[in-house]
Design a protein around this motif. Structure first.
Motif, PDB file in Angstrom:
ATOM      1  N   ALA A  49       0.812  -1.216   0.000  1.00  0.00           N
ATOM      2  CA  ALA A  49       0.000   0.000   0.000  1.00  0.00           C
ATOM      3  C   ALA A  49       0.849   1.272   0.000  1.00  0.00           C
ATOM      4  N   VAL A  50       1.848   1.312  -0.855  1.00  0.00           N
ATOM      5  CA  VAL A  50       2.739   2.478  -0.905  1.00  0.00           C
ATOM      6  C   VAL A  50       1.967   3.677  -1.447  1.00  0.00           C
ATOM      7  N   GLU A  51       1.982   4.757  -0.692  1.00  0.00           N
ATOM      8  CA  GLU A  51       1.302   5.992  -1.064  1.00  0.00           C
ATOM      9  C   GLU A  51       1.940   6.542  -2.342  1.00  0.00           C
ATOM     10  N   PRO A  52       1.153   7.102  -3.277  1.00  0.00           N
ATOM     11  CA  PRO A  52       1.691   7.535  -4.573  1.00  0.00           C
ATOM     12  C   PRO A  52       2.896   8.466  -4.514  1.00  0.00           C
ATOM     13  N   ARG A  53       2.931   9.407  -3.590  1.00  0.00           N
ATOM     14  CA  ARG A  53       4.088  10.310  -3.520  1.00  0.00           C
ATOM     15  C   ARG A  53       5.353   9.563  -3.106  1.00  0.00           C
ATOM     16  N   VAL A  54       5.213   8.626  -2.190  1.00  0.00           N
ATOM     17  CA  VAL A  54       6.364   7.832  -1.757  1.00  0.00           C
ATOM     18  C   VAL A  54       6.772   6.877  -2.874  1.00  0.00           C
ATOM     19  N   GLU A  55       5.792   6.305  -3.556  1.00  0.00           N
ATOM     20  CA  GLU A  55       6.097   5.423  -4.684  1.00  0.00           C
ATOM     21  C   GLU A  55       6.892   6.179  -5.757  1.00  0.00           C
ATOM     22  N   ARG A  56       6.535   7.413  -5.999  1.00  0.00           N
ATOM     23  CA  ARG A  56       7.257   8.217  -6.997  1.00  0.00           C
ATOM     24  C   ARG A  56       8.713   8.437  -6.577  1.00  0.00           C
ATOM     25  N   ILE A  57       8.940   8.731  -5.318  1.00  0.00           N
ATOM     26  CA  ILE A  57      10.304   8.927  -4.823  1.00  0.00           C
ATOM     27  C   ILE A  57      11.110   7.632  -4.975  1.00  0.00           C
ATOM     28  N   LEU A  58      10.491   6.520  -4.602  1.00  0.00           N
ATOM     29  CA  LEU A  58      11.164   5.231  -4.742  1.00  0.00           C
ATOM     30  C   LEU A  58      11.450   4.910  -6.202  1.00  0.00           C
ATOM     31  N   SER A  59      10.532   5.275  -7.060  1.00  0.00           N
ATOM     32  CA  SER A  59      10.718   5.030  -8.490  1.00  0.00           C
ATOM     33  C   SER A  59      11.841   5.895  -9.059  1.00  0.00           C
ATOM     34  N   LEU A  60      11.858   7.168  -8.698  1.00  0.00           N
ATOM     35  CA  LEU A  60      12.883   8.082  -9.199  1.00  0.00           C
ATOM     36  C   LEU A  60      14.286   7.659  -8.777  1.00  0.00           C
ATOM     37  N   THR A  61      14.386   7.051  -7.608  1.00  0.00           N
ATOM     38  CA  THR A  61      15.687   6.622  -7.098  1.00  0.00           C
ATOM     39  C   THR A  61      16.003   5.174  -7.485  1.00  0.00           C
ATOM     40  N   ARG A  62      15.110   4.573  -8.242  1.00  0.00           N
ATOM     41  CA  ARG A  62      15.226   3.189  -8.717  1.00  0.00           C
ATOM     42  C   ARG A  62      15.212   2.162  -7.589  1.00  0.00           C
ATOM     43  N   LEU A  63      14.696   2.544  -6.458  1.00  0.00           N
ATOM     44  CA  LEU A  63      14.563   1.603  -5.349  1.00  0.00           C
ATOM     45  C   LEU A  63      13.287   0.772  -5.449  1.00  0.00           C
ATOM     46  N   LEU A  64      12.292   1.299  -6.113  1.00  0.00           N
ATOM     47  CA  LEU A  64      11.008   0.613  -6.177  1.00  0.00           C
ATOM     48  C   LEU A  64      11.149  -0.787  -6.760  1.00  0.00           C
ATOM     49  N   SER A  65      11.979  -0.927  -7.778  1.00  0.00           N
ATOM     50  CA  SER A  65      12.139  -2.231  -8.425  1.00  0.00           C
ATOM     51  C   SER A  65      12.891  -3.241  -7.556  1.00  0.00           C
ATOM     52  N   ALA A  66      13.543  -2.779  -6.501  1.00  0.00           N
ATOM     53  CA  ALA A  66      14.287  -3.677  -5.615  1.00  0.00           C
ATOM     54  C   ALA A  66      13.367  -4.420  -4.651  1.00  0.00           C
ATOM     55  N   PHE A  67      12.156  -3.918  -4.478  1.00  0.00           N
ATOM     56  CA  PHE A  67      11.207  -4.496  -3.530  1.00  0.00           C
ATOM     57  C   PHE A  67      10.060  -5.182  -4.258  1.00  0.00           C
ATOM     58  N   ASP A  68       9.563  -6.281  -3.685  1.00  0.00           N
ATOM     59  CA  ASP A  68       8.260  -6.788  -4.088  1.00  0.00           C
ATOM     60  C   ASP A  68       7.266  -5.821  -3.477  1.00  0.00           C
ATOM     61  N   ARG A  69       6.240  -5.435  -4.231  1.00  0.00           N
ATOM     62  CA  ARG A  69       5.266  -4.506  -3.679  1.00  0.00           C
ATOM     63  C   ARG A  69       3.863  -4.938  -4.069  1.00  0.00           C
ATOM     64  N   TYR A  70       2.945  -4.618  -3.181  1.00  0.00           N
ATOM     65  CA  TYR A  70       1.574  -5.092  -3.306  1.00  0.00           C
ATOM     66  C   TYR A  70       0.607  -3.982  -2.932  1.00  0.00           C
ATOM     67  N   GLN A  71      -0.603  -4.103  -3.406  1.00  0.00           N
ATOM     68  CA  GLN A  71      -1.635  -3.109  -3.132  1.00  0.00           C
ATOM     69  C   GLN A  71      -2.101  -3.139  -1.675  1.00  0.00           C
ATOM     70  N   GLU A 102      -2.630  -7.890   2.792  1.00  0.00           N
ATOM     71  CA  GLU A 102      -3.200  -9.210   2.530  1.00  0.00           C
ATOM     72  C   GLU A 102      -2.642  -9.808   1.242  1.00  0.00           C
ATOM     73  N   GLU A 103      -2.511  -8.988   0.190  1.00  0.00           N
ATOM     74  CA  GLU A 103      -1.924  -9.469  -1.067  1.00  0.00           C
ATOM     75  C   GLU A 103      -0.476  -9.912  -0.851  1.00  0.00           C
ATOM     76  N   ALA A 104       0.268  -9.142  -0.075  1.00  0.00           N
ATOM     77  CA  ALA A 104       1.667  -9.497   0.197  1.00  0.00           C
ATOM     78  C   ALA A 104       1.755 -10.819   0.942  1.00  0.00           C
ATOM     79  N   LEU A 105       0.894 -10.996   1.922  1.00  0.00           N
ATOM     80  CA  LEU A 105       0.901 -12.244   2.684  1.00  0.00           C
ATOM     81  C   LEU A 105       0.467 -13.423   1.824  1.00  0.00           C
ATOM     82  N   ASP A 106      -0.537 -13.211   0.984  1.00  0.00           N
ATOM     83  CA  ASP A 106      -1.002 -14.283   0.093  1.00  0.00           C
ATOM     84  C   ASP A 106       0.093 -14.699  -0.879  1.00  0.00           C
ATOM     85  N   ALA A 107       0.873 -13.717  -1.353  1.00  0.00           N
ATOM     86  CA  ALA A 107       1.961 -14.010  -2.287  1.00  0.00           C
ATOM     87  C   ALA A 107       3.109 -14.718  -1.568  1.00  0.00           C
ATOM     88  N   GLY A 108       3.261 -14.446  -0.291  1.00  0.00           N
ATOM     89  CA  GLY A 108       4.294 -15.110   0.504  1.00  0.00           C
ATOM     90  C   GLY A 108       5.692 -14.863   0.009  1.00  0.00           C
TER      91      GLY A 108
END
Length: 127
Positions: free
Chosen positions: A87-109, A112-118
Motif C-alpha cells: 500500500a505504498v502511497e503515490p508520492r512515496v512510490e514516486r520517490i522510490l521510483s525516481l531513485t530506482r529503489l522501487l524495483s528492488a522491492f516486491d510490492r503489493y496493493q 493481505e496481497e503481500a501475505l497471500d503471495a508469501g
C-alpha cells in the motif's frame, strides 16, 4: 544516537502466518528513520519468513528514509528474510521510483496481497 520521536510517527507490529507486518504511520525522514531501523532489528531477532512494510500512512520520505529502506532491504536479503512493501502511497512510490529503489522491492496493493503471495516475487504493484 536515535533522534527524538516525532509525535506523528508510529510503528505497529503484528504477526500473520510466518511473517511480521510493520505498519508505519507518519513521515519517514531524518527524525524517524532510526526508529524504523530499530523496529526492523527487533523483527530480525525473531527470524520470520518475511517482513511486510505497510506504508499506506506514509506520505513523505526523504533521503534518510530512503537510506533506512535500503538498510531494511539489505538486512533482509542477508538474513534470507522475505521483504515486501504494501500500500505504498503515490508520492512515496514516486520517490522510490525516481531513485530506482522501487524495483528492488516486491510490492503489493495491500498487506493481505503481500501475505497471500508469501514473497514469491510476483508483485502486483504498478511498474
Amino acid at each position: 544516537m536515535i533522534p527524538p520521536a516525532s509525535p506523528a510517527f508510529d510503528i505497529r507490529s503484528r504477526h500473520d502466518r510466518d511473517w511480521v507486518i510493520l505498519t508505519v504511520t507518519g513521515d519517514l525522514d531524518r527524525s524517524t528513520a532510526e526508529r524504523l531501523k530499530a523496529a526492523v532489528r527487533t523483527v530480525w531477532k525473531v527470524e520470520p519468513a518475511g517482513l511486510v512494510l505497510d506504508l499506506a500512512a506514509v506520505s513523505f520520505c526523504d533521503s534518510a528514509g530512503l537510506s533506512a529502506l535500503v538498510y531494511v532491504l539489505r538486512g533482509c536479503q542477508a538474513l534470507d528474510i522475505g521483504i515486501a512493501l504494501a500500500a505504498v502511497e503515490p508520492r512515496v512510490e514516486r520517490i522510490l521510483s525516481l531513485t530506482r529503489l522501487l524495483s528492488a522491492f516486491d510490492r503489493y496493493q495491500s498487506v493481505e496481497e503481500a501475505l497471500d503471495a508469501g514473497g514469491d516475487g510476483q508483485s502486483s504493484g504498478s511498474p
